[in-house]
Scaffold this active site. Sequence first.
Site, PDB file in Angstrom:
ATOM      1  N   LYS A 193      26.276  11.538 -20.121  1.00  0.00           N
ATOM      2  CA  LYS A 193      26.760  10.283 -19.535  1.00  0.00           C
ATOM      3  C   LYS A 193      28.264  10.456 -19.269  1.00  0.00           C
ATOM      4  CE  LYS A 193      27.889   5.913 -18.735  1.00  0.00           C
ATOM      5  NZ  LYS A 193      29.336   6.132 -18.514  1.00  0.00           N
ATOM      6  N   GLY A 246      36.032   9.888 -26.921  1.00  0.00           N
ATOM      7  CA  GLY A 246      36.662   8.704 -26.345  1.00  0.00           C
ATOM      8  C   GLY A 246      37.503   7.974 -27.368  1.00  0.00           C
ATOM      9  N   SER A 247      37.590   6.681 -27.223  1.00  0.00           N
ATOM     10  CA  SER A 247      38.461   5.871 -28.066  1.00  0.00           C
ATOM     11  C   SER A 247      37.807   5.573 -29.415  1.00  0.00           C
ATOM     12  CB  SER A 247      38.786   4.548 -27.373  1.00  0.00           C
ATOM     13  OG  SER A 247      37.636   3.714 -27.338  1.00  0.00           O
ATOM     14  N   GLU A 249      37.678   2.744 -30.830  1.00  0.00           N
ATOM     15  CA  GLU A 249      36.994   1.455 -30.732  1.00  0.00           C
ATOM     16  C   GLU A 249      35.550   1.631 -30.255  1.00  0.00           C
ATOM     17  OE1 GLU A 249      41.219   1.083 -30.892  1.00  0.00           O
ATOM     18  OE2 GLU A 249      39.993   2.159 -29.415  1.00  0.00           O
ATOM     19  N   VAL A 250      35.364   2.418 -29.179  1.00  0.00           N
ATOM     20  CA  VAL A 250      34.012   2.663 -28.681  1.00  0.00           C
ATOM     21  C   VAL A 250      33.269   3.618 -29.612  1.00  0.00           C
ATOM     22  CG1 VAL A 250      32.637   3.480 -26.725  1.00  0.00           C
ATOM     23  CG2 VAL A 250      34.760   2.226 -26.321  1.00  0.00           C
ATOM     24  N   GLY A 251      34.005   4.555 -30.224  1.00  0.00           N
ATOM     25  CA  GLY A 251      33.385   5.479 -31.164  1.00  0.00           C
ATOM     26  C   GLY A 251      32.683   4.770 -32.305  1.00  0.00           C
ATOM     27  N   GLU A 268      34.666  12.678 -31.352  1.00  0.00           N
ATOM     28  CA  GLU A 268      35.986  13.246 -31.042  1.00  0.00           C
ATOM     29  C   GLU A 268      36.803  12.118 -30.430  1.00  0.00           C
ATOM     30  OE1 GLU A 268      36.853  16.279 -31.869  1.00  0.00           O
ATOM     31  OE2 GLU A 268      34.863  16.938 -32.508  1.00  0.00           O
ATOM     32  N   CYS A 302      44.462  13.037 -25.424  1.00  0.00           N
ATOM     33  CA  CYS A 302      44.333  12.411 -26.736  1.00  0.00           C
ATOM     34  C   CYS A 302      45.115  13.150 -27.811  1.00  0.00           C
ATOM     35  CB  CYS A 302      42.859  12.310 -27.137  1.00  0.00           C
ATOM     36  SG  CYS A 302      42.001  13.904 -27.199  1.00  0.00           S
ATOM     37  N   GLU A 401      47.793   4.228 -29.630  1.00  0.00           N
ATOM     38  CA  GLU A 401      47.649   5.212 -28.564  1.00  0.00           C
ATOM     39  C   GLU A 401      47.853   4.553 -27.203  1.00  0.00           C
ATOM     40  OE1 GLU A 401      44.718   8.970 -27.754  1.00  0.00           O
ATOM     41  OE2 GLU A 401      43.768   7.052 -28.211  1.00  0.00           O
TER      42      GLU A 401
END
Length: 498
Positions: A193, A246-247, A249-251, A268, A302, A401
């Site tokens: 995705k 990704g971030s 928050e979404v992780g 990651e 990142c 970040e």
Amino acid sequence: MSTTLQQKQLLPEVSEFLAGGPLKAIIGGKGVASSNGATFSTFDPGSGEKLAEICDLQAEDVDLAVETGARAFRETAWAQLPANERGALLHRLADEIQNRIEIFAQIESLDAGKIYGQAVGDVQNLVDTLRYFTDLAQHVQHRTTLAVQGHEAWQVRHPWGVCGFIFPWNFPLLLIGWGISPALAAGNTVVIKPAEDTTLSALYLAKVAKEVGIPDGVINVVTGVGPTAGAALAGNAKLQRMSFTGSPEVGRLVAESCGRNLVPVKLELGGKGAAVVLDDVDIADTAEKLVGAITFHSGQVCCDATRWLVHSKIYDQFVDECVVRMKNVAIGYQLSDQSQMGPVVSEKQRQRILDYLKKGQAEGAELVLEGGIAEVPGREGHYVKPALLAGSLDNVAAREEIFGPVAYLSTFDSDEQAIEMTNNTDYGLANSVWSSDLGRASQVAEVLCAGNAWINAHNLFPHGVPYAGVHKSGMGGGVLSIETLMDYWRTMSVVRPL
């Protein structure tokens, strides 16, 4: 294609690929539209012009992709192929990507706003990563005898099955390489995705994979937005492994979904890395390299050094050197040979950067170099200038970040203080130490709390060196090493009494 893009001398293959819309997801080797007909648009970050229309997959479409990957694992010979035969196909894929490196690089540059030369490097990294894990897999023993008193015992390794991957928009192809290469080399199938902002190169990769003979269903690409397609992939109980980049928050959301289904997940995530600049450095050289790091891909990295901790003895001279270099960075369209820094990926990302500059100043940060919106003649893209803030590390711009060409400066008076300041963060991805005394630099680097520490450089990713994060920067293992490959085999013990 628009006149502006034609003037950039796009390769015919790129123009043809972009003109084939709406671009469909690739499931089982075939183009698949959304079940409800929905599409979304992707835009060139450097000009604001529309690049393509892409099918916006729904949850049931993503479920079909996972089932297709699982069926390909069961029914094709991919998982059962000897490592050298599977490796021959993967090397063929790597060779063809190498042959089309300019096509891939133009697509990546257009879609991500990435300077063309940097996009070429990312495609080459994908090729190198694919070859690294393909070759590594051929030297791993799949049956290991165990010395156990009174028993005959051994372990065998098997690929897991269908594995899911969600990738971000900053390094689409490079991170796809880091993610799927070990999974494929180990005999798994994959569902990718890509980020909705940067979907194009993943679709072109799937197209090339089919052309070189990778079996249908081994590499699947689902297109769509995160809350729909991404959430459906993370929440699919038929996955055997999941990887998200990704971030934080979404992780967390991905980890929650995987946890409910007991699907192993690798995360990651982001970072707020520090560059520790000791008082014995070559000031001009260090300034040159750190400015290059923070402006590379417009700071959308990142693991970048976004906190610059500088010894008080050299602070003023170091800052002066950095300001001169940052003012001279050539900001422009990503396909222009004169550009050193391109746009950020979207207007949303540009506003995020500008908002952090305002919030940082509101909390008392000194504005050393203003930054702000950059004007590029003839382009309506999302450009920003590099910026420098300075002050207390309690400031929001030093804690959170930003993901842009913004560095935050602070001073220290001793190595011990620098270590304490560096480790005072919720993140733990990567830091660097700068010194002409390699023994001193090593002593500092080894006690920093992160997954990675570099000396007299930043952003180093040699194949064979594990790269991972701790704390808010990740969990579940890293990438780029033998440990990564081992993640994509399950082990089983076989025992009989003597």
